[in-house]
Design an enzyme around this catalytic site. Structure first.
Site, PDB file in Angstrom:
ATOM      1  N   ASP A 131     -81.006  26.767  11.633  1.00 13.55           N
ATOM      2  CA  ASP A 131     -80.534  28.097  11.964  1.00 13.55           C
ATOM      3  C   ASP A 131     -81.335  28.581  13.158  1.00 13.55           C
ATOM      4  O   ASP A 131     -82.561  28.432  13.188  1.00 13.55           O
ATOM      5  CB  ASP A 131     -80.710  29.047  10.773  1.00 13.55           C
ATOM      6  CG  ASP A 131     -79.709  30.176  10.851  1.00 13.55           C
ATOM      7  OD1 ASP A 131     -78.500  29.895  10.946  1.00 13.55           O
ATOM      8  OD2 ASP A 131     -80.120  31.354  10.841  1.00 13.55           O
ATOM      9  N   ASN A 167     -71.395  23.442  14.920  1.00 16.03           N
ATOM     10  CA  ASN A 167     -71.629  23.715  16.343  1.00 16.03           C
ATOM     11  C   ASN A 167     -71.853  22.393  17.088  1.00 16.03           C
ATOM     12  O   ASN A 167     -72.905  21.765  16.960  1.00 16.03           O
ATOM     13  CB  ASN A 167     -72.859  24.628  16.441  1.00 16.03           C
ATOM     14  CG  ASN A 167     -73.132  25.095  17.853  1.00 16.03           C
ATOM     15  OD1 ASN A 167     -72.930  24.354  18.807  1.00 16.03           O
ATOM     16  ND2 ASN A 167     -73.606  26.317  17.978  1.00 16.03           N
ATOM     17  N   THR A 191     -73.501  20.927  10.593  1.00 13.43           N
ATOM     18  CA  THR A 191     -73.343  22.056  11.517  1.00 13.43           C
ATOM     19  C   THR A 191     -71.900  22.107  11.989  1.00 13.43           C
ATOM     20  O   THR A 191     -71.249  21.065  12.083  1.00 13.43           O
ATOM     21  CB  THR A 191     -74.275  21.924  12.750  1.00 13.43           C
ATOM     22  OG1 THR A 191     -74.046  23.032  13.625  1.00 13.43           O
ATOM     23  CG2 THR A 191     -74.053  20.647  13.528  1.00 13.43           C
ATOM     24  N   PHE A 199     -74.237  26.121  25.603  1.00 13.30           N
ATOM     25  CA  PHE A 199     -73.344  26.908  24.750  1.00 13.30           C
ATOM     26  C   PHE A 199     -74.011  28.232  24.422  1.00 13.30           C
ATOM     27  O   PHE A 199     -75.170  28.478  24.801  1.00 13.30           O
ATOM     28  CB  PHE A 199     -73.021  26.119  23.465  1.00 13.30           C
ATOM     29  CG  PHE A 199     -74.214  25.875  22.581  1.00 13.30           C
ATOM     30  CD1 PHE A 199     -74.491  26.721  21.514  1.00 13.30           C
ATOM     31  CD2 PHE A 199     -75.075  24.802  22.822  1.00 13.30           C
ATOM     32  CE1 PHE A 199     -75.608  26.503  20.712  1.00 13.30           C
ATOM     33  CE2 PHE A 199     -76.185  24.568  22.017  1.00 13.30           C
ATOM     34  CZ  PHE A 199     -76.444  25.434  20.952  1.00 13.30           C
TER      35      PHE A 199
END
Ligand code: ITT
Length: 197
Positions: free
Chosen positions: A77, A10, A8, A150
């Site tokens: 996802d 993120n 990822t 986030f």
């Protein structure tokens, strides 16, 4: 301690996976090649599962190219789905966040504010791919609140939130107790445990 590679870009996702799975004996680390998270191409699709499976397929190819096929690999996802805006931002959540942001979402909404988050996590176990899904029902707040987390966290209030707090007003542990990602990763953990992995 067993190690799980998480592909990822993120860091918020990585932190949440660590919060949840580290106390259970799993070390979660970024999947990197030569010190960098490899680029993954996300297909155009209106389905989170299709995107997650495309990500894991590319991840497994990368593991194979590194001679690391026996290692485990996680991708996921996620998307925010707002009832008043069918399929939006949904699979376009990353793009919409970059273009109009949380403020833009707030400007689009009226009274109808129910929404949910979905996570589809795909795990390469070293032998096969397993898929885990998590959902969190809630609503979109009237204004942005909180500094934690986030993405859309400042505008999402999960139904379980006792005092109408947004995800961004919670600690990572509190968010994970209710969140789409928390649910998907707990199912993943149960699978790993049952499987004796
Ligand atoms: P990957 O590298 O793992 O794909 P990403 O940030 O592109 O990371 P997604 O496509 O899964 O991740 O997420 C779509 C968008 O939804 C992205 O902008 C995230 O910031 C946001 N999002 C995902 N999970 C969220 C969560 O738990 N809380 C708030 N926003 C979230």
């Amino acid at each position: 301690m067993a190690t799980l590679n998480f592909l990822t870009g993120n860091s918020g996702k990585l932190t949440e996976a660590q919060t949840l799975l580290s106390p259970l004996g799993w070390e979660i680390q970024f999947f990197e090649i030569n010190g960098e998270v490899p680029e993954i191409v996300e297909p155009q699709s209106d389905n989170l599962t299709t995107v997650a499976l495309a990500k894991i397929a590319q991840g497994v190819e990368l593991l194979a190219s590194q001679g690391r096929l026996q290692e485990s690999l996680l991708v996921e996802d996620s998307g925010l789905f707002i009832d008043a805006l069918p399929q939006f931002p949904g699979v376009y959540s990353a793009h919409v966040l970059k273009s109009i942001g949380c403020d833009g979402i707030l400007r689009l909404l009226d009274e109808e504010r129910t929404a949910h988050f979905l996570t589809v996590a795909a795990l390469w176990t070293g032998e096969a791919v397993e898929v885990f899904v998590g959902r969190c029902d809630g609503s979109i707040s009237m204004e942005m609140k909180g500094e934690s987390g986030f993405g859309y966290d400042p505008i999402f209030i999960p139904d379980e939130s006792q005092n109408g707090l947004t995800f961004a007003e919670m600690t990572s542990e509190e968010k994970s107790a209710y969140s789409h990602r928390g649910r998907a990763l707990r199912a993943l953990f149960d699978y790993l445990n049952d499987d004796g992995a």
